[in-house]
Scaffold this motif. Sequence first.
Motif, short mmCIF file in Angstrom:
data_model
loop_
_atom_site.label_atom_id
_atom_site.label_comp_id
_atom_site.label_asym_id
_atom_site.label_seq_id
_atom_site.Cartn_x
_atom_site.Cartn_y
_atom_site.Cartn_z
N LEU A 15 1.00 -2.20 0.16
CA LEU A 15 -0.48 0.16 -0.18
C LEU A 15 0.75 1.23 0.68
O LEU A 15 0.32 2.61 -0.48
CB LEU A 15 -0.80 -0.03 0.99
CG LEU A 15 -1.79 -0.96 1.37
CD1 LEU A 15 -2.28 -0.89 2.34
CD2 LEU A 15 -3.53 -1.36 -0.12
N GLU A 16 2.29 1.44 0.84
CA GLU A 16 2.66 2.64 1.15
C GLU A 16 3.86 2.86 -0.63
O GLU A 16 3.59 3.90 -1.24
CB GLU A 16 4.01 1.95 1.85
CG GLU A 16 4.64 3.24 1.93
CD GLU A 16 5.71 3.12 3.17
OE1 GLU A 16 6.55 4.20 3.36
OE2 GLU A 16 6.42 1.63 3.50
N ILE A 26 -5.48 8.44 6.59
CA ILE A 26 -5.80 7.51 7.16
C ILE A 26 -6.17 7.46 8.45
O ILE A 26 -5.16 7.35 9.10
CB ILE A 26 -6.33 6.70 6.22
CG1 ILE A 26 -6.58 6.64 4.94
CG2 ILE A 26 -6.97 5.09 7.24
CD1 ILE A 26 -7.20 6.70 4.36
N VAL A 58 2.59 4.23 7.31
CA VAL A 58 1.12 4.49 5.92
C VAL A 58 0.28 5.07 6.01
O VAL A 58 -0.87 5.65 5.21
CB VAL A 58 1.04 2.62 5.16
CG1 VAL A 58 0.54 2.98 3.78
CG2 VAL A 58 2.12 1.99 4.97
N SER A 59 -1.09 5.23 7.13
CA SER A 59 -2.26 5.31 7.36
C SER A 59 -1.92 6.89 7.17
O SER A 59 -3.07 7.58 6.62
CB SER A 59 -2.69 4.67 8.72
OG SER A 59 -3.16 3.75 8.63
N ARG A 60 -0.76 7.39 8.54
CA ARG A 60 -0.60 8.84 8.22
C ARG A 60 -0.55 9.64 6.96
O ARG A 60 -0.75 10.27 6.47
CB ARG A 60 0.32 8.98 9.11
CG ARG A 60 0.15 8.93 10.85
CD ARG A 60 0.16 8.78 11.75
NE ARG A 60 -0.06 8.56 12.61
CZ ARG A 60 0.65 7.92 13.41
NH1 ARG A 60 2.06 7.56 13.74
NH2 ARG A 60 0.17 8.32 15.47
N LYS A 61 0.43 8.39 5.95
CA LYS A 61 0.75 9.23 4.65
C LYS A 61 -0.21 9.53 4.07
O LYS A 61 -0.36 10.61 3.25
CB LYS A 61 1.50 7.88 4.07
CG LYS A 61 2.18 8.54 2.29
CD LYS A 61 3.12 7.42 1.86
CE LYS A 61 3.39 7.66 0.55
NZ LYS A 61 3.92 6.74 0.32
N TYR A 62 -0.99 8.71 4.11
CA TYR A 62 -2.47 9.16 2.97
C TYR A 62 -3.48 9.96 4.01
O TYR A 62 -4.55 9.71 3.27
CB TYR A 62 -3.38 7.74 2.35
CG TYR A 62 -2.08 6.56 1.35
CD1 TYR A 62 -2.03 7.54 0.31
CD2 TYR A 62 -1.79 5.67 2.14
CE1 TYR A 62 -1.20 6.84 -0.40
CE2 TYR A 62 -0.66 5.60 1.18
CZ TYR A 62 -0.08 5.66 -0.32
OH TYR A 62 0.39 5.50 -1.48
N GLY A 94 -0.39 2.94 -3.33
CA GLY A 94 -1.07 3.85 -2.98
C GLY A 94 -2.00 2.75 -2.17
O GLY A 94 -2.12 1.75 -1.68
N TRP A 95 -3.22 3.44 -1.22
CA TRP A 95 -4.11 3.01 -0.45
C TRP A 95 -5.60 2.23 -1.12
O TRP A 95 -6.30 2.63 -1.83
CB TRP A 95 -4.71 4.22 0.16
CG TRP A 95 -5.36 3.10 1.82
CD1 TRP A 95 -7.25 3.32 1.60
CD2 TRP A 95 -5.12 3.15 2.60
NE1 TRP A 95 -7.06 2.79 3.12
CE2 TRP A 95 -6.04 2.94 3.68
CE3 TRP A 95 -3.48 3.15 3.74
CZ2 TRP A 95 -5.82 2.09 4.96
CZ3 TRP A 95 -3.13 2.21 5.21
CH2 TRP A 95 -4.58 1.81 5.20
N ASN A 96 -5.85 1.12 -0.73
CA ASN A 96 -6.71 -0.11 -0.81
C ASN A 96 -7.66 -0.16 0.26
O ASN A 96 -7.39 -1.14 1.20
CB ASN A 96 -6.24 -1.19 -1.86
CG ASN A 96 -7.40 -2.14 -1.80
OD1 ASN A 96 -8.42 -2.73 -1.47
ND2 ASN A 96 -6.64 -2.34 -3.05
#
Length: 573
Positions: free
Chosen positions: A510-511, A556, A550-554, A514-516
């Motif tokens: 995902l990183e 989320i 990864v959540s913070r990157k997008y 992209g986010w799925n």
Amino acid sequence: MMRAETTAEMLHKMSKELAHKRALLIDRYPNARNSLRIMLSALGVTSVHNAGTTAEVLRQVRSHHFDIILSDYQLEDGRDGQQLLEELRQQRLVALATVFMLITSERAYHNVVSIAELAPDDYLIKPFTADDLHGRLVRALYRKQFFAALYEPLENGAFSDALDACERLLAQDSGFLFDLLRFKGEILNVLGRPAEAQAVYQEVLQQRMVPWARMGLAIALRSQQHLREAETVAQALIEDFPEFMAAYDFVAEVREEMGKLREAQEALQSATMISPNNTARQRMVGDVAARNHDFQAAERAYGKVLERRRGSSLNNIDDYSNLARAMIDLGHVEGAKRIADELRRDWRGSKQGELAALVMDGLCANKEGDPTKAQMAIEKALVLHDGLKADGKDTLVSSKLALDLAHACLATGKEAIAQEMVRKVAAENHQDRAMIAQIESIYAKAGKEEAGKALLAQVGREIVELNNRGVLAARGGDLDGSVKLLMEAAERVPNLQFLINASKAIFTLLEIKGWNPALAKRGLGYLRTAQEKDLRNPKVISAREMYERVSRKYGIAVVPLTATRKQAEQPRT
């Protein structure tokens, strides 16, 4: 520049804030609760709840957040505040920010040590005055407020964030320097950074020879595989501070890791002589004693566990099975039958409880030389087990109970069924020395020791192969293929290693791509299961940090760990 508040000013401020605190009073006598309520009211605390039984306590803490809990040591039906505190902490029903005080008139050495071992925020010896209570409460609340920035990340398993918070607090001029260094050392140990933790503890020990720093140093040494040195440090700690109970558990674990099972048992039994009411340690004694074939010690320890856990929400089917198994090994078949009857009574309506009782029936009949009766019990047990499996509830059957059923199947000639059950347990617990030892034991009792060793070796090879397929795919640049293979492995064998690998592979993908949302949900699910197995495992923490990054990157929102409480009581189906 604003002037920092002095300790005296902060204590005065906390005194005023008592009016905004919610308290829970726990005592079996209404008059005692009323006296405490009047005392708190005089201090300004007006939001006060009452509980006369542990059942009521559990209902209250699940419905409300409490800032203060005051519990009498002696509770109903022979239970005590130590059992209650153990129950609340294991189920994570009491926040770190909650002040928990035990009130006791018990001055007996063992009980006072037991209370101190559980580390409540304070304990009050009766009789005490309103001024005594006020002083203790205000200081405890002041401490809680100072450490508030640490508590939230610690409760959510965000140990790197907790370390950052600790560093910020260390930069302040407070009276909690050594408390903060203690937190820092513990967090570094949990994060798998033992060399840094060792440096922190050595810094403390240069100034103060405090027991907790010596314990932390021993843990850091063990993590660096300096087992003999770690044992030496912890053993010296026991000799200097014989009431520092965690050191005994640590020494036992290190000795077991070194293959010194008899010496491990001795360390644990020394601890139970000082503090006999810690059920987790008593279970450890039972487990190690059983592996040492000291079934009398195992019977005593497991009996103590069942005695103290019965009637609480920590009451566990395995506690009955453990005791019955030790009794059967000793030839105390009638005693084991009584335990099976107690299990049926205490877990009436539970299919898992009936399954465990039937397994005990089969093992008892086999011990008595009645193969027909044993066959009948195990046939019923297998029908019940298959029914749970068909309903998707076979995960509610513990690994220990599954192995007891496999043992009974081996004893009644159902070797293929036993092998299937053992294979599953071995794969899901391949790094658990105690579980592997139990598997070896049941095959040895059945006279099939070599078959057991061969099965374990085969399972080990399969796990390595299954894991390597996904890891090699990732190294070859096929991230999608790696995720697919590692997810397949985690679904087939949900052990800690596969769950972590699958979660990390998903969030790595995902990183990069992209986010799925659907895939992220799968990754978080694997992470949650891993956290329930071993919250403080450095690999679990690393996977958690990857998920958060990864959540913070997008952009989320990160799901808090507090949403994943592992219940100690098995659902009754």
